[in-house]
Design an enzyme around this catalytic site. Sequence first.
Site, PDB file in Angstrom:
ATOM      1  N   ASP A  78     -34.636  35.511 116.614  1.00  0.00           N
ATOM      2  CA  ASP A  78     -35.659  34.837 115.814  1.00  0.00           C
ATOM      3  C   ASP A  78     -35.470  35.189 114.337  1.00  0.00           C
ATOM      4  O   ASP A  78     -35.300  36.367 113.995  1.00  0.00           O
ATOM      5  CB  ASP A  78     -37.039  35.306 116.311  1.00  0.00           C
ATOM      6  CG  ASP A  78     -38.173  34.439 115.817  1.00  0.00           C
ATOM      7  OD1 ASP A  78     -37.931  33.268 115.477  1.00  0.00           O
ATOM      8  OD2 ASP A  78     -39.322  34.941 115.788  1.00  0.00           O
ATOM      9  N   HIS A  79     -35.473  34.202 113.477  1.00  0.00           N
ATOM     10  CA  HIS A  79     -35.345  34.404 112.026  1.00  0.00           C
ATOM     11  C   HIS A  79     -34.134  35.239 111.610  1.00  0.00           C
ATOM     12  O   HIS A  79     -34.268  36.164 110.799  1.00  0.00           O
ATOM     13  CB  HIS A  79     -36.621  35.030 111.445  1.00  0.00           C
ATOM     14  CG  HIS A  79     -37.793  34.111 111.473  1.00  0.00           C
ATOM     15  ND1 HIS A  79     -37.910  33.038 110.625  1.00  0.00           N
ATOM     16  CD2 HIS A  79     -38.877  34.075 112.265  1.00  0.00           C
ATOM     17  CE1 HIS A  79     -39.033  32.393 110.897  1.00  0.00           C
ATOM     18  NE2 HIS A  79     -39.642  32.987 111.899  1.00  0.00           N
ATOM     19  N   ASP A 100     -32.269  31.316 109.640  1.00  0.00           N
ATOM     20  CA  ASP A 100     -33.384  30.891 108.792  1.00  0.00           C
ATOM     21  C   ASP A 100     -33.019  31.063 107.323  1.00  0.00           C
ATOM     22  O   ASP A 100     -33.141  32.148 106.757  1.00  0.00           O
ATOM     23  CB  ASP A 100     -34.635  31.698 109.133  1.00  0.00           C
ATOM     24  CG  ASP A 100     -35.806  31.329 108.223  1.00  0.00           C
ATOM     25  OD1 ASP A 100     -35.676  30.361 107.441  1.00  0.00           O
ATOM     26  OD2 ASP A 100     -36.842  32.013 108.288  1.00  0.00           O
ATOM     27  N   GLU A 130     -34.486  26.210 110.149  1.00  0.00           N
ATOM     28  CA  GLU A 130     -35.825  25.888 109.624  1.00  0.00           C
ATOM     29  C   GLU A 130     -35.720  25.108 108.319  1.00  0.00           C
ATOM     30  O   GLU A 130     -34.889  25.400 107.473  1.00  0.00           O
ATOM     31  CB  GLU A 130     -36.619  27.185 109.396  1.00  0.00           C
ATOM     32  CG  GLU A 130     -38.026  26.956 108.836  1.00  0.00           C
ATOM     33  CD  GLU A 130     -38.899  28.222 108.872  1.00  0.00           C
ATOM     34  OE1 GLU A 130     -38.811  28.984 109.857  1.00  0.00           O
ATOM     35  OE2 GLU A 130     -39.651  28.436 107.899  1.00  0.00           O
ATOM     36  N   HIS A 174     -47.326  32.391 109.834  1.00  0.00           N
ATOM     37  CA  HIS A 174     -47.037  33.558 110.682  1.00  0.00           C
ATOM     38  C   HIS A 174     -48.158  34.600 110.608  1.00  0.00           C
ATOM     39  O   HIS A 174     -48.700  34.848 109.543  1.00  0.00           O
ATOM     40  CB  HIS A 174     -45.740  34.229 110.226  1.00  0.00           C
ATOM     41  CG  HIS A 174     -44.501  33.434 110.513  1.00  0.00           C
ATOM     42  ND1 HIS A 174     -43.781  32.837 109.515  1.00  0.00           N
ATOM     43  CD2 HIS A 174     -43.876  33.137 111.671  1.00  0.00           C
ATOM     44  CE1 HIS A 174     -42.731  32.210 110.061  1.00  0.00           C
ATOM     45  NE2 HIS A 174     -42.779  32.368 111.365  1.00  0.00           N
ATOM     46  N   HIS A 203     -43.582  27.384 114.587  1.00  0.00           N
ATOM     47  CA  HIS A 203     -43.651  28.828 114.333  1.00  0.00           C
ATOM     48  C   HIS A 203     -45.083  29.205 113.976  1.00  0.00           C
ATOM     49  O   HIS A 203     -45.855  28.361 113.534  1.00  0.00           O
ATOM     50  CB  HIS A 203     -42.719  29.211 113.174  1.00  0.00           C
ATOM     51  CG  HIS A 203     -41.296  29.397 113.608  1.00  0.00           C
ATOM     52  ND1 HIS A 203     -40.630  30.591 113.498  1.00  0.00           N
ATOM     53  CD2 HIS A 203     -40.425  28.531 114.176  1.00  0.00           C
ATOM     54  CE1 HIS A 203     -39.401  30.453 113.973  1.00  0.00           C
ATOM     55  NE2 HIS A 203     -39.254  29.211 114.391  1.00  0.00           N
TER      56      HIS A 203
END
Length: 285
Positions: A78-79, A100, A130, A174, A203
Amino acid sequence: MLMSMAPMLQDAREKRYAVVAPGVNDLQTIEAVFQAADEMNAPIILDCVEMNDIEAVADITEFMALRYPQVDVALNLDHGKSFEVCAKAIQAGFTSVMIDCSMLPFEENVAITAEVTKMAHAVGVSVEAELGRVGSAQKYAEDRLSPFTDPVEAVEFVKRTSVDCLAVAVGTAHGLYKDEQPELAFDLIAELRTVVPVPLVLHGASGTGDDEMARAVQAGITKINLFSDLSLAGTRAVEEVLNSGMTTPLGFLPLSMVYGKGVAAYKKMVMHYIEVSGSKGAAVR
Ligand SMILES: [Zn+2]
């Protein structure tokens, strides 16, 4: 079976449900997610940020995939912020990576994402990227003004990068919101679903509210990233057991028992969101 996100999300896109992607950190949260998916016959994606021990997370996931062979699962970085960390995750055993570069100008985002996609696809690993900016819920008043994903740019981005799915900025943020409720741009989600040929990712889905989340799925969201609501449910359960005055013949509560209560609450929340996402019973077996 451990697999890439691509076939899983394609099925979800066609049938209009979303796959839940809980943020995991360790053996306990990973097993809780496998159990939740197994009990609800749902496909699932483990999202793991690079600050965790990603080699350990990959090894634990491979072990759990053997223990729960009936669960369709993808392990996604993730990211990921660089080409290098994506390569490291792939080498460790991740079946999917997110690159990302949404903070960079469009052309730079395209260039790095395309590089990662070329590498990942060569070894059967899926890629998420993203476009637009998903901000912080703690600064929602300010970050809600961050740029949403532009449909024209999104189409060009997907075409030039060959990503398997796209994280979009459509009103969520987030973390945990203070007092505000996020305002989702449902029309924009529907428009993106129509013009962008790959699955869309939400997200910062914690705090969205069940009805709003289900509506976002109907509008076209195919992957739902969740961490704060799951983690908070676990932390509250730990607080409860610590404040309950409960004890054991040992005269204290063993750490595994305290943590176990937290993990059980985390798992229950994952199951709740599997229900909301419409992915219950969606595993192809
Ligand atoms: Zn995120």
